[in-house]
Design a protein around this motif. Structure first.
Motif, PDB file in Angstrom:
ATOM      1  N   SER A  57     -45.204 -15.384 -82.883  1.00 30.73           N
ATOM      2  CA  SER A  57     -45.787 -15.815 -81.612  1.00 30.73           C
ATOM      3  C   SER A  57     -46.512 -14.681 -80.899  1.00 30.73           C
ATOM      4  O   SER A  57     -47.288 -14.917 -79.977  1.00 30.73           O
ATOM      5  N   LEU A  58     -46.286 -13.431 -81.319  1.00 35.80           N
ATOM      6  CA  LEU A  58     -46.953 -12.277 -80.707  1.00 35.80           C
ATOM      7  C   LEU A  58     -47.925 -11.582 -81.654  1.00 35.80           C
ATOM      8  O   LEU A  58     -48.459 -10.535 -81.314  1.00 35.80           O
ATOM      9  N   ALA A  59     -48.152 -12.139 -82.819  1.00 37.03           N
ATOM     10  CA  ALA A  59     -48.968 -11.476 -83.835  1.00 37.03           C
ATOM     11  C   ALA A  59     -50.351 -11.083 -83.323  1.00 37.03           C
ATOM     12  O   ALA A  59     -50.856 -10.005 -83.656  1.00 37.03           O
ATOM     13  N   ASP A  60     -50.979 -11.921 -82.507  1.00 39.10           N
ATOM     14  CA  ASP A  60     -52.330 -11.620 -82.027  1.00 39.10           C
ATOM     15  C   ASP A  60     -52.332 -10.661 -80.836  1.00 39.10           C
ATOM     16  O   ASP A  60     -53.392 -10.254 -80.378  1.00 39.10           O
ATOM     17  N   ARG A  61     -51.171 -10.284 -80.348  1.00 43.68           N
ATOM     18  CA  ARG A  61     -51.087  -9.372 -79.204  1.00 43.68           C
ATOM     19  C   ARG A  61     -50.609  -7.981 -79.611  1.00 43.68           C
ATOM     20  O   ARG A  61     -50.483  -7.102 -78.777  1.00 43.68           O
ATOM     21  N   LEU A  62     -50.299  -7.795 -80.906  1.00 45.39           N
ATOM     22  CA  LEU A  62     -49.814  -6.525 -81.425  1.00 45.39           C
ATOM     23  C   LEU A  62     -50.755  -6.015 -82.512  1.00 45.39           C
ATOM     24  O   LEU A  62     -51.374  -6.812 -83.221  1.00 45.39           O
ATOM     25  N   SER A  63     -50.818  -4.694 -82.651  1.00 47.10           N
ATOM     26  CA  SER A  63     -51.551  -4.114 -83.770  1.00 47.10           C
ATOM     27  C   SER A  63     -50.802  -4.464 -85.056  1.00 47.10           C
ATOM     28  O   SER A  63     -49.632  -4.864 -85.025  1.00 47.10           O
ATOM     29  N   ASP A  64     -51.455  -4.300 -86.191  1.00 43.53           N
ATOM     30  CA  ASP A  64     -50.803  -4.611 -87.463  1.00 43.53           C
ATOM     31  C   ASP A  64     -49.529  -3.782 -87.641  1.00 43.53           C
ATOM     32  O   ASP A  64     -48.498  -4.299 -88.060  1.00 43.53           O
ATOM     33  N   GLN A  65     -49.604  -2.487 -87.315  1.00 47.81           N
ATOM     34  CA  GLN A  65     -48.447  -1.604 -87.456  1.00 47.81           C
ATOM     35  C   GLN A  65     -47.305  -2.044 -86.529  1.00 47.81           C
ATOM     36  O   GLN A  65     -46.156  -2.118 -86.944  1.00 47.81           O
ATOM     37  N   ALA A  66     -47.617  -2.336 -85.269  1.00 48.15           N
ATOM     38  CA  ALA A  66     -46.587  -2.757 -84.321  1.00 48.15           C
ATOM     39  C   ALA A  66     -45.967  -4.090 -84.748  1.00 48.15           C
ATOM     40  O   ALA A  66     -44.756  -4.282 -84.613  1.00 48.15           O
ATOM     41  N   TYR A  67     -46.773  -4.982 -85.293  1.00 45.45           N
ATOM     42  CA  TYR A  67     -46.250  -6.267 -85.760  1.00 45.45           C
ATOM     43  C   TYR A  67     -45.302  -6.073 -86.941  1.00 45.45           C
ATOM     44  O   TYR A  67     -44.238  -6.685 -86.996  1.00 45.45           O
TER      45      TYR A  67
END
Length: 132
Positions: A57-67
């Protein structure tokens, strides 16, 4: 002509408009994200870390690394009650970067949640997070 409404999904205690591209556009270049949106992001992240919301649900709000880190972290906040974040404390260490800290209230014990956001074009993206 009427603009179609964004689909809103409810997960945890916070509704996020998942199909609205404007959800990450937070003002003109040079503008900081507003406190309300930062608090909502902190709330959603706390819900993921408490196991009450899926990381996707937060994938588009985080960088790839943070996700990737979020998915690997799993449940870091142990609570029986839904987490509730307080007012964010915001710092701007450099132009295009914001660091914030929120207190996550979880009943008898509270946690600190820190996030770093960086501006990517007209969007603010969470690039790192930490909780204690």
């Amino acid at each position: 002509m009427r603009r179609p409404q964004a689909q809103t999904r409810f997960q945890g205690t916070l509704a996020l408009a998942v199909d609205d591209p404007a959800t990450l556009v937070w003002g003109p270049p040079g503008a900081l994200p507003d406190q309300r949106r930062l608090r909502h992001l902190g709330q959603a992240l706390a819900e993921v870390l408490a196991g009450r919301r899926p990381p996707a649900s937060l994938a588009d709000r985080l960088s790839d690394q943070a996700y990737r880190e979020l998915r690997k972290a799993g449940r870091m906040i142990d609570t029986r009650r839904p987490p509730l974040v307080g007012t964010p404390r915001i710092q701007e260490p450099r132009d295009g970067a914001v660091e914030m800290c929120v207190l996550v209230h979880c009943g008898e014990r509270s946690h600190a949640l820190a996030l770093r956001l960086e501006r990517r074009g007209v969007q603010w993206v969470c690039t790192d997070f930490e909780t204690r």
